[in-house]
Design an enzyme around this catalytic site. Structure first.
Site, mmCIF file in Angstrom:
data_model
loop_
_atom_site.group_PDB
_atom_site.id
_atom_site.type_symbol
_atom_site.label_atom_id
_atom_site.label_comp_id
_atom_site.label_asym_id
_atom_site.label_seq_id
_atom_site.Cartn_x
_atom_site.Cartn_y
_atom_site.Cartn_z
ATOM 1 N N HIS A 57 0.844 -1.197 0.000
ATOM 2 C CA HIS A 57 0.000 0.000 0.000
ATOM 3 C C HIS A 57 0.883 1.253 0.000
ATOM 4 O O HIS A 57 2.089 1.179 0.129
ATOM 5 C CB HIS A 57 -0.977 0.020 1.195
ATOM 6 C CG HIS A 57 -0.391 0.421 2.508
ATOM 7 N ND1 HIS A 57 -1.138 0.963 3.528
ATOM 8 C CD2 HIS A 57 0.877 0.339 2.994
ATOM 9 C CE1 HIS A 57 -0.368 1.203 4.569
ATOM 10 N NE2 HIS A 57 0.855 0.843 4.287
ATOM 11 N N CYS A 97 5.725 6.598 4.242
ATOM 12 C CA CYS A 97 4.530 5.824 3.865
ATOM 13 C C CYS A 97 3.879 6.357 2.594
ATOM 14 O O CYS A 97 2.975 5.725 2.051
ATOM 15 C CB CYS A 97 3.505 5.837 5.006
ATOM 16 S SG CYS A 97 4.127 5.094 6.522
ATOM 17 N N GLU A 153 -0.551 -3.653 11.937
ATOM 18 C CA GLU A 153 0.153 -3.336 10.689
ATOM 19 C C GLU A 153 1.607 -3.791 10.815
ATOM 20 O O GLU A 153 2.216 -4.243 9.843
ATOM 21 C CB GLU A 153 0.071 -1.830 10.436
ATOM 22 C CG GLU A 153 0.415 -1.451 9.015
ATOM 23 C CD GLU A 153 0.077 0.009 8.745
ATOM 24 O OE1 GLU A 153 -0.931 0.255 8.055
ATOM 25 O OE2 GLU A 153 0.805 0.898 9.225
#
Lengths: 135, 135, 135, 135, 135, 135
Positions: free
Chosen positions: B15, B34, B125
């Site tokens: 992702h 991220c 996560e």
């Protein structure tokens, strides 16, 4: 959309359990080997839980980097590789049981995290013993 | 006799975190590494909690084989070895933060589990970062 | 007194398994869901093992802070939150299987650690799948 | 200052799931491989949670040595290395599902722990399957 | 490039330790609570290690899906939710200690894995007790 | 049939790293926060590995109850809840690094375990740092 986020951290410290208002014999009776004059120690494992609304811009409840930086500065730098009884202000006059350590960590972080968030502390003293504050 | 039952599962996915309504610079500021254009990934660890009355015939709240089969079909088959941003309907227009992933998993499973049961989702996560929905 | 010391670290990355010398169909046959064009990802857990004589001055085989700093700079900063196929030199032309990743990490660290030490790499791609190099 | 304390323990036992009021075929349908006539077994992992006020003399909610001794005498000595269906009073007429085992453990410990404390039981039958009572 | 790959799996089973050539008293002396006539049980955690050359086409030592399918068919389907003493051919006349179980698993898998690979079995009977064959 | 058996145990202790033959400044340079005058501490996790032939009467390499009792008496009772530097003979004149602790544990257990067995010690000082002796 209300979500809880959890962040883990750890610190290593020495401590002894002792109540100066009680006799030595009573302290041994209450705390057993944990009363050892010369201290023992633990790898404390900490989990900080923050609960709040998800921010629609970020999809975050709380920026995990901010939270982990805060835990580093406020908790790890303060307690890691320390003797809790001798090296810290917080436990000079407070018996460093897991219950009290969790309470102290809560008080420190509560001041740093906005009132719109709920806060909870889970602390493992060993893999088999842990505490949670607030209950 | 009201009991909660928990079932663990996992899936691996790529992702990136990005809000298309914000500038590239703002996305980098908010999401840091991220936000990497080329994605990164995780082994997501999932724990589904179902709460209800114990069935007197079976001694079960919910058949764990049914629950694990449901998680396999509805969650693992949908997200495992996928790029959440590119390969899934759910995150085409929703930033795949852990908070949002837990919320999406809740919505999917909520439709499959009878109204007499409460449902809660915990999602790791990484071993250090996790979320829970509802809070 | 010859002792092995182990240090754990981790990094999160996206990857896909693909051999450009083979057809698309053959790649799907060989790599299944791991061949997904859009990548998937993992939390890689790394354990670096260094074996050598204990230094009589320090009681250390190897300073663990030096080792963890080296792993941070050489491995985590290089691979964490990256797409191994697209963002790294090492895997532009090398299929990023766990076997190859362990081999690459070994080659990087081998140059940084003195020849008087043996080195070994253990890498978990998931809690259930791991590799070790050298065998 | 209200805090929860948790203590972990474990025991190994054999069991089978069966409802004597149902036909053999119905038992197989309901319980599948868990209905095996000759039993199977688990390493049960137990976490006992006790919630109450922190005692100002000790800094403890509940003495963890007392709690672990109680779990040893009341739970481990009773169930460890036993066949739950054949060797225990508690499951002679009660199907030993994880839900029922957690309930039974709660009832046993509830009588031993003062009414000023709340009590909760978490029981893992496998690393992936667990239950909690009360919900 | 010689690499070891590891795959984890698990199965739940009942067993008792008993040597039919010895008296009941001697069996109790040797095996203690593990000799319980009515069996007890464990969640066995298995790690299979295969060592060999990395295949230049795949970057794999051994296809992990093939390995996990083989473990499923040959080991899990054979031993999961079984009574090792009563339900399996392998332990009808062999005391099902962890040492013997690891040896039996090795013999079963050794026939299925090519001679160009080395094979090793690690088996946890509990999180604290495990064995490895060959030594 | 040669098999290795492993037994895990743990103990909690305080220590500091210091070499009295070096200056205070040099000790700080070498050991950093681990040199703290007032000590810090760890939950040490220990794994003892014993390798030998399987006894045909028992199917055991080494009776695990005997091994765990030996570890209890020889290691846990000696080091648990102690200050390694102040409370133990072994580290009065030996810097209590993980390397040295593993070496000392090996020397203690080596005298108690028959020469027909090989012995190896793995010691985790934290979940991320561990050592093994002999290498």
């Amino acid at each position: 959309m209300r979500v809880s986020v959890y962040r883990r951290a750890h610190f290593n410290a020495a401590h002894r359990l002792n109540n100066p208002n009680l006799s030595a014999a009573e302290n041994v009776r209450l705390f057993g080997v944990c009363n050892n004059n010369n201290f023992h120690g633990h790898n404390y494992e900490l989990e900080v839980k923050v609960t709040g609304e998800v921010n629609p811009d970020t999809g975050y409840v709380y920026d995990m980097k901010d939270l982990s930086d805060m835990i580093k500065v406020e908790i790890e730098d303060r307690f890691d590789h320390k003797n809790l009884n001798l090296d810290t202000e917080e436990f000079k006059n407070l018996n460093p049981t897991a219950e009290h350590i969790a309470y102290v960590i809560y008080q420190i972080l509560r001041k740093k995290i906005g009132k719109e968030f709920d806060l909870s502390i889970r602390l493992w003293e060993t893999p088999r013993n842990s505490v949670e504050y607030p209950a």
